[in-house]
Scaffold this active site. Structure first.
Site, PDB file in Angstrom:
ATOM      1  N   GLY A  10       0.822  -1.196   0.000  1.00  0.00           N
ATOM      2  CA  GLY A  10       0.000   0.000   0.000  1.00  0.00           C
ATOM      3  C   GLY A  10       0.857   1.246   0.000  1.00  0.00           C
ATOM      4  N   GLY A  41       0.431   5.649   0.640  1.00  0.00           N
ATOM      5  CA  GLY A  41      -0.409   6.780   1.019  1.00  0.00           C
ATOM      6  C   GLY A  41       0.409   8.024   1.192  1.00  0.00           C
ATOM      7  N   ASP A  47     -11.278  10.708   7.905  1.00  0.00           N
ATOM      8  CA  ASP A  47     -10.908  10.117   6.615  1.00  0.00           C
ATOM      9  C   ASP A  47     -11.548   8.741   6.453  1.00  0.00           C
ATOM     10  OD1 ASP A  47      -9.741  10.210   4.144  1.00  0.00           O
ATOM     11  OD2 ASP A  47      -7.778   9.523   4.803  1.00  0.00           O
TER      12      ASP A  47
END
Length: 834
Positions: free
Chosen positions: A499, A501, A616
């Site tokens: 991942g 971000g 978020d």
């Protein structure tokens, strides 16, 4: 067998004869006072005579002698309407003093109704009512006729009831009752809810009746109740009346020796019931639910009344009883509690924890134990508010002094104590701040490796990661050497990245003992990354919940910012909805994931002294473990909620496009309802299985929230759901789910539900689904959704592998690096910034 039955019948009959001998005359109150306030004449209600003011003047101490007449339009049409025709008005503190010959429980009933008298406008009346050690009403204002009922414990030879007008206002009273109550009415102990332990001390508590309900039956008036109580029908409290039906067998009710009596509840209550409307369907699986308004911040005593008047043989029905989400009576079999006799009255008391919502839900539903036929019943219900730690039922107001002469000195003492406590708290707070600041400085600069806590676990998350960690209980909860992290991630092998971000990359890792982890490595040049790193450790290390991702270690060596989590086997919710090629989730699986996520967010909002707002919420921040248990992740943008005297937090806008609350964007005022809005977008994302922002689609379809709301308002949302769900969703389940999502997306936060209400509605949607699709969630149902619109099928060609930065653009500098500013601007101006 016959001998056993005869012996049981003999025992039962003997007990009944003894019981009738002891209680054939019923309860006779030792003290009973009935006053018709504001009237010179007495009035008879049922068998009770309410004395006029002149005859009752010996009990009253008041500087006023003002009598008012009630407006005829406001008088309720009932057996007690005669008590509301007059009112006594008090402009200054006044007291009623009643001699008490029998100490113990006493009813206090206040009759209050608006009235008309000269310049005294009932709308401007505001006052408090108290007794020694307890505030019954605080700054009370009456807009309609009400009867306020209290059950208090009197330990002296008199009971003083004080009426205290608020500043520049007045008090009034239409009628008053003070009557002894039987000792058996309330015992000293009950079962506590959350945690499920024994509660002791009910005898010393003051209680206010919030609801007294006759399930499945008509109103029971005070003249038909041995203790002068009124029981109302349950229809107005039922959430879904079509799921319930009423039964009545009043003549079959029997009271057991040493148990329920007429004083606990009359036969007209035990002889009627509301039950599941199973309609001869052995696969019925739903709850019958009642919703009651309550005052948040108090604990409540909830008394259930049961009497099995529906079975034709013992142990035929087993069912569950819920208080909100707690199963307080699992697999309940009524007959085993009464020597296998049917139609026997029984009652059970529970004490809730402090209620944070303005609603209390009570539910009954079937239990699968012993393959019992799905059924559940409830005959009666009482809900009583318990005084808080200050002895108050009406708020935080200060109790009045017992004598006028000493009031100033007592006020001085109270003020002195408050100031002293405030100074102490200030000093403690300052010391705590200094200590915390030092610890944070050590956190950012220390080069030595010491445990955070030997037994602690910390909630944490991963931004936009596909896989991360969860579950507490790891023994790695410490500051981890950088060398160990390097080894676990194969020196941060790029092929191990799972991942990416704004904070940095997330790597899959494995420690030498075989423990799989996810490692989030921050970008040392990113100021935003440092802020997120600090936020996650400082703020969220205090939380622990099954549906929040847990931190198990961290590293700040060599200017690194690394957070370590347990590995989440099934990655993000987003990856299972679209873009990854993973197998599609069934509807029941999706509902359970939404419910788990809602539980995590509800805990954030309510589980601590101040709410924590996630800021978020999106499908990429909902992670799934090996059993598809949902956990909310990524708290780098989280912020503590407003102070108790504030409605919002003013802060710069942060979040992800497509999920961003438009009210928060416009006003830069953050509340928990901003999370609710984002979660509503997630719900539509789960239903439709497409990106929330997709510029490749026609203009009207780019924004999922706007597009789905258009179809929902047309009543045709079933036309745009995920094609893989075709024929798999029960219409009632879809309707409840869609209504919940629609409410979450209300333009203004005040119109949105709390996460607690969202959670309950999702659980109900799951129950509606399971009522038909009881077996394999992938099974087809005869109640299917119609064929999908052709335009939905076009989603198959959408390139859903586009990076999260293009479709879920976080409002931070780092997250805009791969996005053209024209696209950003088009999203900002569209639909008020969503």
């Amino acid at each position: 067998m016959m001998d056993s039955c005869m012996f049981k019948f003999f025992i039962w009959g003997s007990c009944i004869l003894f019981y009738l001998a002891c209680f054939s005359w019923g309860f006779d109150p030792a003290d009973q006072y009935y006053i018709n306030c504001g009237s010179s004449t007495s009035v008879t209600i049922g068998s009770q005579v309410f004395l006029g003011d002149k005859l009752a003047s010996k009990y009253l101490s008041s500087p006023d002698n003002i009598l008012g007449t009630t407006s005829s339009n406001s008088i309720p049409q009932s057996d007690e309407s005669g008590l509301y025709k007059n009112a006594r008005i008090f402009t200054k503190e006044s007291k009623y003093t009643f001699p008490i010959s029998r100490k113990g429980r006493v009813w206090i009933r206040l009759y209050l109704s608006p009235f008309v008298y000269d310049s005294y406008n009932p709308n401007s009346a505001a006052f408090s009512v108290s007794i020694p050690n307890h505030m019954l009403l605080s700054n009370f204002k009456a807009s309609e006729a009400v009867r306020k009922e209290f059950l208090v414990n009197v330990t002296s030879g008199s009971l003083v009831i004080t009426l205290s007008p608020s500043e520049n206002s007045f008090a009034f009273l239409n009628a008053l009752e003070v009557v002894s109550a039987p000792d058996i009415l309330i015992s000293d102990d009950a079962q506590s809810v959350n945690p499920a332990v024994k509660f002791n001390g009910l005898l010393t508590q003051a209680l206010e009746t919030v609801a007294r309900v006759n399930m499945g039956g008509p109103t029971v008036t005070s003249k038909n109740d041995t203790l002068g109580r009124t029981w109302v029908p349950d229809t107005k409290f039922l959430l879904e009346q079509n799921l319930a039906e009423s039964v009545s067998k009043i003549n079959s009710v029997r009271y057991p020796p040493g148990g329920a009596t007429d004083d606990i509840a009359p036969k007209t209550v035990y002889g009627t019931a509301t039950k599941m409307k199973s309609e001869d369907n052995p696969n019925s699986n739903f709850n019958v639910t009642w919703v009651f308004p309550v005052d948040p911040g108090f604990r409540y005593v909830v008394r259930f009344h049961f009497c099995d008047i529906v079975s034709d043989a013992p142990s035929k029905i087993y069912f569950n009883v819920f208080l909100d989400s707690s199963n307080v009576l699992p697999d309940l079999d009524l007959t085993t509690r009464n020597l296998n006799f049917l139609a026997t009255a029984i009652y059970m008391d529970f004490v809730t924890s402090s209620i944070s919502s303005s609603k209390l839900r009570v539910s009954i539903g079937p239990s699968p134990v012993n393959d019992a036929y799905p059924d559940a019943i409830l005959n009666g219900l009482e809900i009583m508010k318990m005084n808080n730690s200050l002895g108050n039922l009406g708020g935080m107001a200060t109790l009045p002094s017992s004598s006028g002469s000493g009031s100033k000195s007592k006020v001085g003492v109270i003020v002195g104590v408050i100031i002293g406590v405030a100074i102490i708290l200030l000093i403690v707070g300052l010391l705590f701040y200094i200590r915390r600041k030092r610890r944070l400085e050590q956190l950012h600069h220390s080069k030595t490796w010491v445990p955070i806590s030997q037994n602690a676990s910390y909630t944490m998350g991963s931004k936009d990661s596909h896989k991360t960690t969860a579950s507490a209980g790891s023994d790695i909860g410490f500051r981890c050497p950088f060398a160990a992290v390097q080894e676990a991630t194969n020196n941060f092998d790029e092929s191990w990245v799972i991942g990416v971000g704004g904070f940095g990359k997330v790597y899959k890792g494995e420690f030498s003992d075989g423990t799989k982890v996810a490692v989030k490595r921050g970008n040392s040049k990113s100021q935003q990354g440092f802020t997120e790193f600090r936020t996650e450790i400082e703020m969220l290390s205090q939380f622990r919940h099954r549906h929040l991702v847990s931190l198990i270690g961290y590293c700040d060596e060599k200017s690194e910012m690394i957070l370590i989590y347990e590995y989440m086997e099934n990655g993000t919710l987003k990856s299972h909805l679209y873009g990854s090629g993973l197998p599609s989730l069934g509807w029941k699986e999706r509902l359970e994931i939404c419910i788990g996520s809602a539980r995590g967010l509800h805990y954030l909002h309510t589980g601590y002294a101040k709410a924590v707002i996630h800021r978020d919420v999106k499908s990429a921040n909902i992670l799934l473990d090996e059993t598809f248990l949902a956990k909310v992740a990524d708290f780098g943008l989280s912020k503590t909620g407003p102070e108790i005297d504030q409605t919002h937090v003013s802060t710069a806008v942060k979040g992800s496009f497509g999920y961003l609350d438009p009210e928060y964007f416009r006003r830069q005022q953050l509340t928990e309802k901003s999370d609710v809005y984002s979660f509503g977008v997630v719900l539509f994302e789960v239903l439709c299985a497409r990106p929330v922002i997709d510029p490749s689609l026609p203009r009207e379809m780019v924004n999922l929230a706007e597009w789905a709301m258009k179809w929902q308002k047309r009543g045709q949302l079933d036309q745009i759901i995920d094609p893989s769900l075709e024929g798999k969703i029960k219409p009632d389940s879809l309707r409840k789910f869609a209504e919940t999502a629609e409410k979450c997306l209300a333009d203004y936060g005040v119109d949105r539900p709390s996460m607690g209400d969202v959670l309950w509605n999702l659980e109900y949607a799951l129950q509606l689904q399971e009522a038909v699709l009881h077996n394999d969630p992938e099974e087809n149902s005869t109640n299917i959704i119609s064929d999908l619109s052709p335009q939905v099928n076009n989603f198959s060609h959408i390139d859903s592998t586009t990076s999260a930065r293009q479709h879920e653009m976080s409002v931070t500098d780092d997250d805009l690096s791969d996005v053209s500013m024209s696209k950003v601007f088009s999203q900002l101006i569209k639909s008020e910034g969503r």
